[in-house]
Design a protein around this motif. Sequence first.
Motif, short mmCIF file in Angstrom:
data_model
loop_
_atom_site.label_atom_id
_atom_site.label_comp_id
_atom_site.label_asym_id
_atom_site.label_seq_id
_atom_site.Cartn_x
_atom_site.Cartn_y
_atom_site.Cartn_z
N SER A 16 6.53 7.79 9.73
CA SER A 16 5.39 8.72 9.68
C SER A 16 4.11 7.89 9.73
O SER A 16 4.15 6.67 9.53
N THR A 17 2.98 8.56 9.93
CA THR A 17 1.72 7.80 9.96
C THR A 17 1.47 7.16 8.59
O THR A 17 0.94 6.06 8.51
N GLU A 18 1.91 7.85 7.55
CA GLU A 18 1.72 7.28 6.20
C GLU A 18 2.52 5.98 6.06
O GLU A 18 2.03 4.97 5.55
N ARG A 19 3.76 6.01 6.56
CA ARG A 19 4.58 4.78 6.48
C ARG A 19 4.02 3.69 7.38
O ARG A 19 4.05 2.51 7.02
N ARG B 6 0.94 3.24 8.04
CA ARG B 6 -0.21 2.69 7.34
C ARG B 6 0.25 1.67 6.28
O ARG B 6 -0.35 0.61 6.11
N ASN B 7 1.34 2.00 5.61
CA ASN B 7 1.90 1.09 4.61
C ASN B 7 2.35 -0.23 5.22
O ASN B 7 2.14 -1.29 4.67
N LYS C 2 -0.67 -2.27 5.97
CA LYS C 2 -1.25 -2.90 4.77
C LYS C 2 -0.42 -4.12 4.37
O LYS C 2 -0.94 -5.16 3.97
N ALA D 48 -3.38 1.07 13.27
CA ALA D 48 -3.44 1.07 11.80
C ALA D 48 -3.92 -0.28 11.28
O ALA D 48 -4.68 -0.34 10.31
N GLU E 196 -7.41 -1.37 9.19
CA GLU E 196 -7.43 -2.18 7.96
C GLU E 196 -8.38 -3.37 8.10
O GLU E 196 -8.45 -4.22 7.23
#
Length: 422
Positions: A15-18, A20-21, A24, A88, A92
């Motif tokens: 997912s986009t959240e993953r 992004r993780n 990071k 992503a 950052e």
Amino acid sequence: MALIVHKYGGTSMGSTERIRNVAKRVAKWARAGHQMVVVPSAMSGETNRLLALAKELAPSKADTAYNRELDMLASTGEQASSALLAIALQAEGQPSVSYAGWQVPIRTNNAYTKARIESIDDARVRADLDAGRVVIITGFQGKDDEDNITTLGRGGSDTSAVAVAAALKAHECLIYTDVDGVYTTDPRVVPEARRLQTVSFEEMMEMASLGSKVLQIRSVEFAGKYKVPLRVLSSFTAWDIDINEEAKSGTLITFEEDEKMEQAIVSGIAFNRDEAKISVVGVPDKPGIAYQILGAVADANIEVDMIIQNISKDGKTDFSFTVHRNDYARTTDLLKEKVLPALGASDVQGDTKICKVSIVGIGMRSHVGVASKMFRSLSEEGINIQMISTSEIKTSVVIDEKYMELAVRALHKAFDLDQPSA
Ligand code: ADP
Ligand code: ASP
Ligand code: MG
């Protein structure tokens, strides 16, 4: 400062959240002064979704023109996830660029859907690394000599990552996935499975080839051939955990046997449901029969795994072997049409509801009675063994598919794999 390759599997990019993780985490490694190359898989489910679309339009077939398009199609999954990860990372504040396999280029042979990597050009990647960019390279794909896009077989991003690490002489290749290392068996089947701190290259080769999909077999082959330090670890830890702690986590694949450590006799249990059994019944028991049957199968480019021939009765015998389930229909058709009439055998029978369960361990070399302990454990569960094959560090059995989980659990217990090692 070191050159490090990270690989993130489909769930880790899911997912986009993953994503992004992941960005990071990678940015953290770059900030620590490392040159970073990242090889992502397609977002989870994407490769299946794409291949299903193709199947809707035309059923899969052993056809080069069709397979070429499958590769053209499936490779887009990794292209999308790679671009998203680069975006992503840039968000950052980390300069980053993504490349499809053909842009690097990663050169392969032209065996669509199961191509092999032949060479990787590192010039472009090195220039970006030297300019301080994180380089993202699509997993799973390359190009052949005629610039056709090829893919490396399911799970092939592992192989892309290790091959890239070998080409760049990376300090280490870290395979981030949805479990925190290589376990004694699939932890989704046996909750008591334990993570292995280290696993020898030879054991990992066997486990991967016998069905543990945590690493694609070719990635392990590459790691062995080019001595790439390889570690399997979790992408689900907090991205900001201490980098030194993270670098030591998971499971390390080792190339040298540790003399001091008492080797576990059995280190792991692998299983797969990908095979089907075929029996040619009532075959005359005379020289040349195995060749007549298996020669025809090999000529059709079908790989055979386990083989068994029974004692003959009245000059007739049964000859059984296993093939991949995808090749089952083709093999039985071939035998019925071409081989049976020439042989004078009475029938071809098949069973697609089988599975292969294997115990693996380099300690088996120096211990007797390991296979018999396996057979006893299965008999205590009332599980019938249909075929057996052994090699120096593994024993495999074919059993009815419905007993697979029972067998794996029973063997896991019988070999004390749920107990902390001494
Ligand atoms: P990725 O998408 O990250 O490449 P895979 O699904 O290909 O992940 O591989 C990870 C999965 O492999 C785990 O979720 C686990 O279910 C399975 N697996 C099978 N055997 C093992 C094993 N011995 N140790 C760890 N995981 C295993
Ligand atoms: N996306 C490809 C697959 O699903 C390759 C990979 O994930 O390693 O098989
Ligand atoms: Mg995988």
